[in-house]
Design an enzyme around this catalytic site. Sequence first.
Site, PDB file in Angstrom:
ATOM      1  N   LYS A  13       0.835  -1.217   0.000  1.00 57.86           N
ATOM      2  CA  LYS A  13       0.000   0.000   0.000  1.00 57.86           C
ATOM      3  C   LYS A  13       0.868   1.265   0.000  1.00 57.86           C
ATOM      4  O   LYS A  13       0.629   2.185  -0.777  1.00 57.86           O
ATOM      5  CB  LYS A  13      -0.936   0.003   1.228  1.00 57.86           C
ATOM      6  CG  LYS A  13      -1.826  -1.226   1.324  1.00 57.86           C
ATOM      7  CD  LYS A  13      -2.722  -1.195   2.540  1.00 57.86           C
ATOM      8  CE  LYS A  13      -2.022  -1.203   3.879  1.00 57.86           C
ATOM      9  NZ  LYS A  13      -1.269  -2.454   4.204  1.00 57.86           N
ATOM     10  N   ARG A  88      -9.330   0.939   9.710  1.00 58.63           N
ATOM     11  CA  ARG A  88      -8.889  -0.433   9.985  1.00 58.63           C
ATOM     12  C   ARG A  88      -9.914  -1.174  10.832  1.00 58.63           C
ATOM     13  O   ARG A  88      -9.693  -2.341  11.164  1.00 58.63           O
ATOM     14  CB  ARG A  88      -7.579  -0.380  10.762  1.00 58.63           C
ATOM     15  CG  ARG A  88      -6.341  -0.725   9.980  1.00 58.63           C
ATOM     16  CD  ARG A  88      -5.191  -0.561  10.938  1.00 58.63           C
ATOM     17  NE  ARG A  88      -4.000  -1.233  10.558  1.00 58.63           N
ATOM     18  CZ  ARG A  88      -3.017  -0.684   9.855  1.00 58.63           C
ATOM     19  NH1 ARG A  88      -3.141   0.524   9.386  1.00 58.63           N
ATOM     20  NH2 ARG A  88      -1.925  -1.363   9.623  1.00 58.63           N
ATOM     21  N   ARG A 122      11.695  -6.227   4.370  1.00 58.11           N
ATOM     22  CA  ARG A 122      11.585  -4.765   4.280  1.00 58.11           C
ATOM     23  C   ARG A 122      12.653  -4.073   5.138  1.00 58.11           C
ATOM     24  O   ARG A 122      12.922  -4.482   6.265  1.00 58.11           O
ATOM     25  CB  ARG A 122      10.197  -4.310   4.737  1.00 58.11           C
ATOM     26  CG  ARG A 122      10.096  -2.786   4.779  1.00 58.11           C
ATOM     27  CD  ARG A 122       8.698  -2.280   4.850  1.00 58.11           C
ATOM     28  NE  ARG A 122       7.959  -2.816   5.973  1.00 58.11           N
ATOM     29  CZ  ARG A 122       6.657  -2.621   6.156  1.00 58.11           C
ATOM     30  NH1 ARG A 122       5.967  -1.940   5.269  1.00 58.11           N
ATOM     31  NH2 ARG A 122       6.051  -3.134   7.201  1.00 58.11           N
ATOM     32  N   ARG A 155      11.866  -2.340  10.812  1.00 52.68           N
ATOM     33  CA  ARG A 155      10.836  -1.855  11.739  1.00 52.68           C
ATOM     34  C   ARG A 155      10.631  -2.869  12.862  1.00 52.68           C
ATOM     35  O   ARG A 155      10.676  -4.082  12.622  1.00 52.68           O
ATOM     36  CB  ARG A 155       9.501  -1.662  10.985  1.00 52.68           C
ATOM     37  CG  ARG A 155       9.333  -0.285  10.399  1.00 52.68           C
ATOM     38  CD  ARG A 155       8.168  -0.141   9.458  1.00 52.68           C
ATOM     39  NE  ARG A 155       6.875  -0.660   9.885  1.00 52.68           N
ATOM     40  CZ  ARG A 155       5.754  -0.542   9.188  1.00 52.68           C
ATOM     41  NH1 ARG A 155       5.757   0.116   8.025  1.00 52.68           N
ATOM     42  NH2 ARG A 155       4.623  -1.042   9.615  1.00 52.68           N
ATOM     43  N   ARG A 166       0.139  -8.956  13.732  1.00 50.63           N
ATOM     44  CA  ARG A 166      -0.493  -8.003  12.800  1.00 50.63           C
ATOM     45  C   ARG A 166      -1.434  -8.722  11.836  1.00 50.63           C
ATOM     46  O   ARG A 166      -2.499  -8.207  11.495  1.00 50.63           O
ATOM     47  CB  ARG A 166       0.580  -7.259  12.009  1.00 50.63           C
ATOM     48  CG  ARG A 166       1.299  -6.215  12.844  1.00 50.63           C
ATOM     49  CD  ARG A 166       2.618  -5.830  12.231  1.00 50.63           C
ATOM     50  NE  ARG A 166       2.468  -5.043  11.030  1.00 50.63           N
ATOM     51  CZ  ARG A 166       3.433  -4.884  10.123  1.00 50.63           C
ATOM     52  NH1 ARG A 166       4.590  -5.469  10.287  1.00 50.63           N
ATOM     53  NH2 ARG A 166       3.218  -4.142   9.061  1.00 50.63           N
TER      54      ARG A 166
HETATM   55  P1  AP5 Z   1       4.908  -1.626   1.770  1.00 45.60           P
HETATM   56  O1  AP5 Z   1       4.556  -0.761   0.605  1.00 45.60           O
HETATM   57  O2  AP5 Z   1       5.738  -1.043   2.856  1.00 45.60           O
HETATM   58  O3  AP5 Z   1       3.592  -2.345   2.336  1.00 45.60           O
HETATM   59  P2  AP5 Z   1       2.362  -1.765   3.137  1.00 45.60           P
HETATM   60  O4  AP5 Z   1       1.142  -2.429   2.617  1.00 45.60           O
HETATM   61  O5  AP5 Z   1       2.397  -0.279   3.161  1.00 45.60           O
HETATM   62  O6  AP5 Z   1       2.708  -2.385   4.561  1.00 45.60           O
HETATM   63  P3  AP5 Z   1       2.738  -1.804   6.021  1.00 45.60           P
HETATM   64  O7  AP5 Z   1       3.404  -2.901   6.831  1.00 45.60           O
HETATM   65  O8  AP5 Z   1       3.373  -0.458   6.120  1.00 45.60           O
HETATM   66  O9  AP5 Z   1       1.270  -1.706   6.352  1.00 45.60           O
HETATM   67  P4  AP5 Z   1       0.624  -1.883   7.681  1.00 45.60           P
HETATM   68  O10 AP5 Z   1      -0.755  -1.630   7.281  1.00 45.60           O
HETATM   69  O11 AP5 Z   1       0.844  -3.114   8.441  1.00 45.60           O
HETATM   70  O12 AP5 Z   1       1.412  -0.833   8.603  1.00 45.60           O
HETATM   71  P5  AP5 Z   1       1.110   0.671   8.966  1.00 45.60           P
HETATM   72  O13 AP5 Z   1       2.357   1.422   8.855  1.00 45.60           O
HETATM   73  O14 AP5 Z   1      -0.123   1.155   8.283  1.00 45.60           O
HETATM   74  O15 AP5 Z   1       5.678  -2.911   1.175  1.00 45.60           O
HETATM   75  C1  AP5 Z   1       6.163  -3.938   2.025  1.00 45.60           C
HETATM   76  C2  AP5 Z   1       7.502  -4.460   1.467  1.00 45.60           C
HETATM   77  O16 AP5 Z   1       7.281  -5.087   0.201  1.00 45.60           O
HETATM   78  C3  AP5 Z   1       8.549  -3.373   1.204  1.00 45.60           C
HETATM   79  O17 AP5 Z   1       9.811  -3.891   1.503  1.00 45.60           O
HETATM   80  C4  AP5 Z   1       8.435  -3.082  -0.298  1.00 45.60           C
HETATM   81  O18 AP5 Z   1       9.662  -2.632  -0.855  1.00 45.60           O
HETATM   82  C5  AP5 Z   1       8.014  -4.434  -0.849  1.00 45.60           C
HETATM   83  N1  AP5 Z   1       7.069  -4.326  -1.970  1.00 45.60           N
HETATM   84  C6  AP5 Z   1       6.021  -3.476  -2.061  1.00 45.60           C
HETATM   85  N2  AP5 Z   1       5.358  -3.679  -3.217  1.00 45.60           N
HETATM   86  C7  AP5 Z   1       6.012  -4.705  -3.851  1.00 45.60           C
HETATM   87  C8  AP5 Z   1       5.783  -5.393  -5.067  1.00 45.60           C
HETATM   88  N3  AP5 Z   1       4.775  -5.074  -5.886  1.00 45.60           N
HETATM   89  N4  AP5 Z   1       6.630  -6.387  -5.399  1.00 45.60           N
HETATM   90  C9  AP5 Z   1       7.676  -6.716  -4.597  1.00 45.60           C
HETATM   91  N5  AP5 Z   1       7.929  -6.102  -3.421  1.00 45.60           N
HETATM   92  C10 AP5 Z   1       7.111  -5.110  -3.052  1.00 45.60           C
HETATM   93  O19 AP5 Z   1       0.677   0.520  10.524  1.00 45.60           O
HETATM   94  C11 AP5 Z   1       1.629   0.218  11.516  1.00 45.60           C
HETATM   95  C12 AP5 Z   1       0.949   0.169  12.868  1.00 45.60           C
HETATM   96  O20 AP5 Z   1       0.382   1.458  13.198  1.00 45.60           O
HETATM   97  C13 AP5 Z   1      -0.220  -0.815  13.026  1.00 45.60           C
HETATM   98  O21 AP5 Z   1       0.190  -2.126  13.287  1.00 45.60           O
HETATM   99  C14 AP5 Z   1      -0.986  -0.180  14.217  1.00 45.60           C
HETATM  100  O22 AP5 Z   1      -0.330  -0.445  15.427  1.00 45.60           O
HETATM  101  C15 AP5 Z   1      -0.850   1.315  13.926  1.00 45.60           C
HETATM  102  N6  AP5 Z   1      -1.961   1.797  13.082  1.00 45.60           N
HETATM  103  C16 AP5 Z   1      -1.853   2.288  11.807  1.00 45.60           C
HETATM  104  N7  AP5 Z   1      -3.066   2.627  11.323  1.00 45.60           N
HETATM  105  C17 AP5 Z   1      -3.952   2.353  12.310  1.00 45.60           C
HETATM  106  C18 AP5 Z   1      -5.372   2.459  12.406  1.00 45.60           C
HETATM  107  N8  AP5 Z   1      -6.110   2.929  11.372  1.00 45.60           N
HETATM  108  N9  AP5 Z   1      -5.979   2.085  13.552  1.00 45.60           N
HETATM  109  C19 AP5 Z   1      -5.241   1.638  14.602  1.00 45.60           C
HETATM  110  N10 AP5 Z   1      -3.898   1.480  14.572  1.00 45.60           N
HETATM  111  C20 AP5 Z   1      -3.256   1.832  13.438  1.00 45.60           C
END
Ligand code: AP5
Length: 208
Positions: A13, A88, A122, A155, A166
């Site tokens: 994402k 979420r 990552r 991370r 997660r």
């Molecule tokens: P990446 O693009 O980083 O993936 P992502 O979907 O953004 O993954 P995240 O882990 O950041 O999402 P998340 O939803 O768990 O975490 P968030 O930060 O929102 O890609 C992942 C890897 O794959 C990278 O290495 C990239 O290079 C590679 N890649 C990407 N696309 C590729 C492709 N097409 N092919 C090959 N490789 C590829 O949330 C973190 C924490 O914050 C949560 O756990 C929670 O504690 C809190 N939080 C956030 N939002 C909320 C909410 N709304 N409510 C409550 N708590 C929340």
Amino acid sequence: MNLIFLGPPGAGKGTIAAMVKEAYQIPHISTGDLFRANIKNETELGKRVKAILASGDLVPDEVTIKMVDNRLGEDDAKNGYILDGFPRTIAQADALKEMSKVDYVINFVLEREDILKRLSGRRVCKSTGRTYHILYNPPKVEGIDDETGEPLIQRDDDKEEAILNRLEVYDKSTAPLIDYYKERGLLIDLDASKSPEEVFAELKNILK
Ligand code: AP5
């Protein structure tokens, strides 16, 4: 254009949101990035959520909703946005309905096996948040950010125990949003298994 990026952790994402931001000139609002910036700056909010993020649990709804409401009220979000990682929970989705009208919900679809490979490989630059992957998107020099020259880190929530939590949290609290938005006619599935360029090309076709 008001977009939600929905999908499991590691589905890409954030990677695709960075491309959409550049191409469509709309802000990328990632709740994860907002929380991580607060943690880095040691704000009150950051202190409150640090352990929650490290474990992979969700920050309480009322805290998250207030943060997003404030962010959507900023000028740059008036002509569109990409909301990445919010909502979420059903409660967050209900709250968002009161804040803004969503045009599309893009559901990133990826097999569990690929999710695990993406998350475990990552690496990020702590100061800029720029994301790499040790195999799929490596930096020019191993372990070093291409632009700042700083060392890359893993991370806390990309360690095995937190990843499993997660995914469980996603299944229980976030996956029900797929039906929620399907019933409202807003959901579009996106095959997230291809290269970032191919996924972005498919998304552009969808948005035409
Ligand atoms: P990446 O693009 O980083 O993936 P992502 O979907 O953004 O993954 P995240 O882990 O950041 O999402 P998340 O939803 O768990 O975490 P968030 O930060 O929102 O890609 C992942 C890897 O794959 C990278 O290495 C990239 O290079 C590679 N890649 C990407 N696309 C590729 C492709 N097409 N092919 C090959 N490789 C590829 O949330 C973190 C924490 O914050 C949560 O756990 C929670 O504690 C809190 N939080 C956030 N939002 C909320 C909410 N709304 N409510 C409550 N708590 C929340």
